[in-house]
Design an enzyme around this catalytic site. Sequence first.
Site, PDB file in Angstrom:
ATOM      1  N   LYS A 105       0.862  -1.191   0.000  1.00 39.10           N
ATOM      2  CA  LYS A 105       0.000   0.000   0.000  1.00 39.10           C
ATOM      3  C   LYS A 105       0.892   1.232   0.000  1.00 39.10           C
ATOM      4  O   LYS A 105       2.036   1.171   0.476  1.00 39.10           O
ATOM      5  CB  LYS A 105      -0.890   0.030   1.257  1.00 39.10           C
ATOM      6  CG  LYS A 105      -2.183   0.800   1.081  1.00 39.10           C
ATOM      7  CD  LYS A 105      -3.197  -0.038   0.335  1.00 39.10           C
ATOM      8  CE  LYS A 105      -4.543   0.571   0.213  1.00 39.10           C
ATOM      9  NZ  LYS A 105      -5.528  -0.363  -0.338  1.00 39.10           N
ATOM     10  N   GLY A 217     -25.017   3.344   1.199  1.00 37.38           N
ATOM     11  CA  GLY A 217     -23.966   3.994   0.415  1.00 37.38           C
ATOM     12  C   GLY A 217     -24.332   3.994  -1.053  1.00 37.38           C
ATOM     13  O   GLY A 217     -24.808   2.992  -1.594  1.00 37.38           O
ATOM     14  N   GLY A 219     -22.041   5.369  -3.489  1.00 33.15           N
ATOM     15  CA  GLY A 219     -20.820   5.794  -4.186  1.00 33.15           C
ATOM     16  C   GLY A 219     -20.462   4.739  -5.211  1.00 33.15           C
ATOM     17  O   GLY A 219     -21.317   3.980  -5.672  1.00 33.15           O
ATOM     18  N   ASN A 220     -19.165   4.670  -5.551  1.00 31.55           N
ATOM     19  CA  ASN A 220     -18.702   3.713  -6.561  1.00 31.55           C
ATOM     20  C   ASN A 220     -19.153   2.294  -6.291  1.00 31.55           C
ATOM     21  O   ASN A 220     -19.640   1.599  -7.166  1.00 31.55           O
ATOM     22  CB  ASN A 220     -17.179   3.719  -6.584  1.00 31.55           C
ATOM     23  CG  ASN A 220     -16.678   4.648  -7.642  1.00 31.55           C
ATOM     24  OD1 ASN A 220     -17.278   4.730  -8.703  1.00 31.55           O
ATOM     25  ND2 ASN A 220     -15.609   5.352  -7.350  1.00 31.55           N
ATOM     26  N   ALA A 221     -18.967   1.851  -5.060  1.00 30.56           N
ATOM     27  CA  ALA A 221     -19.288   0.471  -4.721  1.00 30.56           C
ATOM     28  C   ALA A 221     -20.812   0.272  -4.655  1.00 30.56           C
ATOM     29  O   ALA A 221     -21.367  -0.620  -5.306  1.00 30.56           O
ATOM     30  CB  ALA A 221     -18.627   0.099  -3.399  1.00 30.56           C
ATOM     31  N   GLY A 222     -21.498   1.098  -3.890  1.00 29.46           N
ATOM     32  CA  GLY A 222     -22.935   0.927  -3.631  1.00 29.46           C
ATOM     33  C   GLY A 222     -23.802   1.100  -4.862  1.00 29.46           C
ATOM     34  O   GLY A 222     -24.745   0.332  -5.088  1.00 29.46           O
TER      35      GLY A 222
HETATM   36  P1  NAD Z   1     -17.448   6.544  -2.342  1.00 35.43           P
HETATM   37  O1  NAD Z   1     -16.777   7.668  -1.641  1.00 35.43           O
HETATM   38  O2  NAD Z   1     -17.575   6.567  -3.827  1.00 35.43           O
HETATM   39  O3  NAD Z   1     -18.931   6.351  -1.755  1.00 35.43           O
HETATM   40  C1  NAD Z   1     -19.234   6.292  -0.410  1.00 35.43           C
HETATM   41  C2  NAD Z   1     -20.747   6.424  -0.234  1.00 35.43           C
HETATM   42  O4  NAD Z   1     -21.063   6.246   1.137  1.00 35.43           O
HETATM   43  C3  NAD Z   1     -21.286   7.779  -0.626  1.00 35.43           C
HETATM   44  O5  NAD Z   1     -22.553   7.595  -1.259  1.00 35.43           O
HETATM   45  C4  NAD Z   1     -21.511   8.480   0.716  1.00 35.43           C
HETATM   46  O6  NAD Z   1     -22.520   9.465   0.673  1.00 35.43           O
HETATM   47  C5  NAD Z   1     -21.912   7.307   1.551  1.00 35.43           C
HETATM   48  N1  NAD Z   1     -21.770   7.516   2.989  1.00 35.43           N
HETATM   49  C6  NAD Z   1     -20.774   8.118   3.678  1.00 35.43           C
HETATM   50  N2  NAD Z   1     -21.033   8.117   4.995  1.00 35.43           N
HETATM   51  C7  NAD Z   1     -22.207   7.461   5.140  1.00 35.43           C
HETATM   52  C8  NAD Z   1     -23.014   7.119   6.249  1.00 35.43           C
HETATM   53  N3  NAD Z   1     -22.656   7.442   7.483  1.00 35.43           N
HETATM   54  N4  NAD Z   1     -24.155   6.447   6.018  1.00 35.43           N
HETATM   55  C9  NAD Z   1     -24.536   6.129   4.753  1.00 35.43           C
HETATM   56  N5  NAD Z   1     -23.832   6.412   3.687  1.00 35.43           N
HETATM   57  C10 NAD Z   1     -22.692   7.081   3.870  1.00 35.43           C
HETATM   58  O7  NAD Z   1     -16.667   5.241  -1.875  1.00 35.43           O
HETATM   59  P2  NAD Z   1     -16.675   3.807  -2.565  1.00 35.43           P
HETATM   60  O8  NAD Z   1     -15.543   3.715  -3.525  1.00 35.43           O
HETATM   61  O9  NAD Z   1     -18.044   3.464  -2.997  1.00 35.43           O
HETATM   62  O10 NAD Z   1     -16.272   2.912  -1.315  1.00 35.43           O
HETATM   63  C11 NAD Z   1     -17.211   2.551  -0.322  1.00 35.43           C
HETATM   64  C12 NAD Z   1     -16.623   1.434   0.527  1.00 35.43           C
HETATM   65  O11 NAD Z   1     -16.285   0.341  -0.312  1.00 35.43           O
HETATM   66  C13 NAD Z   1     -15.330   1.823   1.240  1.00 35.43           C
HETATM   67  O12 NAD Z   1     -15.273   1.135   2.460  1.00 35.43           O
HETATM   68  C14 NAD Z   1     -14.259   1.290   0.305  1.00 35.43           C
HETATM   69  O13 NAD Z   1     -13.041   1.038   0.992  1.00 35.43           O
HETATM   70  C15 NAD Z   1     -14.921   0.013  -0.158  1.00 35.43           C
HETATM   71  N6  NAD Z   1     -14.332  -0.483  -1.396  1.00 35.43           N
HETATM   72  C16 NAD Z   1     -14.554   0.165  -2.568  1.00 35.43           C
HETATM   73  C17 NAD Z   1     -13.973  -0.315  -3.726  1.00 35.43           C
HETATM   74  C18 NAD Z   1     -14.242   0.347  -5.051  1.00 35.43           C
HETATM   75  O14 NAD Z   1     -13.858  -0.246  -6.067  1.00 35.43           O
HETATM   76  N7  NAD Z   1     -14.888   1.480  -5.111  1.00 35.43           N
HETATM   77  C19 NAD Z   1     -13.133  -1.454  -3.673  1.00 35.43           C
HETATM   78  C20 NAD Z   1     -12.931  -2.104  -2.445  1.00 35.43           C
HETATM   79  C21 NAD Z   1     -13.546  -1.592  -1.317  1.00 35.43           C
END
Ligand code: NAD
Length: 420
Positions: A105, A217, A219-222
């Site tokens: 990392k 959530g 974001g990207n994942a959700g």
């Molecule tokens: P992101 O920043 O794109 O999205 C995060 C989402 O969570 C946003 O919609 C935000 O509004 C919401 N959020 C924040 N605080 C919140 C709360 N208290 N209650 C409800 N929603 C809330 O991030 P992401 O890339 O989607 O990542 C989300 C999780 O998935 C992280 O833990 C990240 O480490 C994990 N993850 C993501 C990826 C990826 O490819 N994007 C890969 C592995 C792990």
Amino acid sequence: MEELNPFKIAQEQLDSAAEIMKLDKRAHAILREPKRVVMVNFPVKMDNGDTTLFNGFRVLYNDARGPGKGGIRFHPAETVDTVKALSAWMTWKCSLANIPFGGAKGGVICDTKKMSEGELERLSRGYIQAIGRFIGPKVDVPAPDVYTTPQIMAWMMDEYNKMAGHQEPGVITGKPLEIGGSEGRFNSTAMGAMYILREAVKKRGIDLKSARIAVQGFGNAGMFAMDLVTRLFGSKVVAISDSTGGIYSEKGLDYQRLIAAKEKTGSVSGYEGGSKLTNEQLLESDVDVLIPAAIENQITGSNAGKIRAKIVLELANGPITPEADSILFEKGILDLPDFLVNSGGVIVSYFEWVQNNYGYYWPEKEVYDKLDKLVTQSFSDVFKTQDTYKAKGTKITPRDAAYIVAVDRVAKAMKSRGWY
Ligand code: NAD
């Protein structure tokens, strides 16, 4: 309250797996510490004519199974202990996925929101100049992470190639498609989670076609998970939230209308035709599957007892505390651990590296089919291990089982190499 040191947590997690699996003491000692920690300070010319000195890290935790693999974070609150912890977790994730990588990392302490594009490019190139001797397609392969993007990966690859004097696209993954990125990378994390979910429902007799799902959530994942679960399986996502609140509809929410609501009102809770709900209510809603896809520590000792989902699919990293983990297990809820569920991203990163090294590229379907094979195998490895321990009279959680599979593979690789 004492601040939790992430690296201490990572060490404790290893210690508890080591105890259950009776890990050799010598292997345990090696695995408790990173192999290499590089700390760099490098100057970057800013737009106003000043020069700012930035502080960065690159940690190679373990490379017994292959080159290091892990993202680069650009974060104002970055610490070496966070990077060390994340590099340990990458070691277990790559091992569980059974891809030929160790864990690594990196990070730079900076606030990208206060930087111009030019400053960001010079910072990215400066970081690679500083750590360039410690990375490479056969050494340690970075990728995007918090606040780093495909464009940043492109600048970094370009800078590394200048240093190397030849083309090395496999030095870094998560690149744009036009310079060697992989098809299917953009939603690979959520796609991998879908294959895990498809397997998990078989263990609880749930039919995904009629399943009701809540996603925390957007974001990207959700958002990709929400889209895929409805498109691939026909399931109904009845609740979804972001940091400002959530929305519920028994009829099921529509992906395009959620995007439109987010664009128009800044939140999914602006969706028309549903009722608002809080994040607490979302987590405790009466659904078949709960997908935490936001941030860490959302299900804790205080709300774990109220979770009604039959399956929890940990798409976020660390959404569940150890205390909550035991409570869910006692309640018979099937909780799938993060480093199994969200491994799709690093698996497709691995495919990108393979394609770069071959100079031969696969269509999207081939990427997804290969991803499906690997995550389905990891799922099966975890539950076989759980069953083996059960047969010996030891009840372990899927997370314990996943740790055991991952640590055992790294320990065996170190043993074969003669490290202990
Ligand atoms: P992101 O920043 O794109 O999205 C995060 C989402 O969570 C946003 O919609 C935000 O509004 C919401 N959020 C924040 N605080 C919140 C709360 N208290 N209650 C409800 N929603 C809330 O991030 P992401 O890339 O989607 O990542 C989300 C999780 O998935 C992280 O833990 C990240 O480490 C994990 N993850 C993501 C990826 C990826 O490819 N994007 C890969 C592995 C792990």
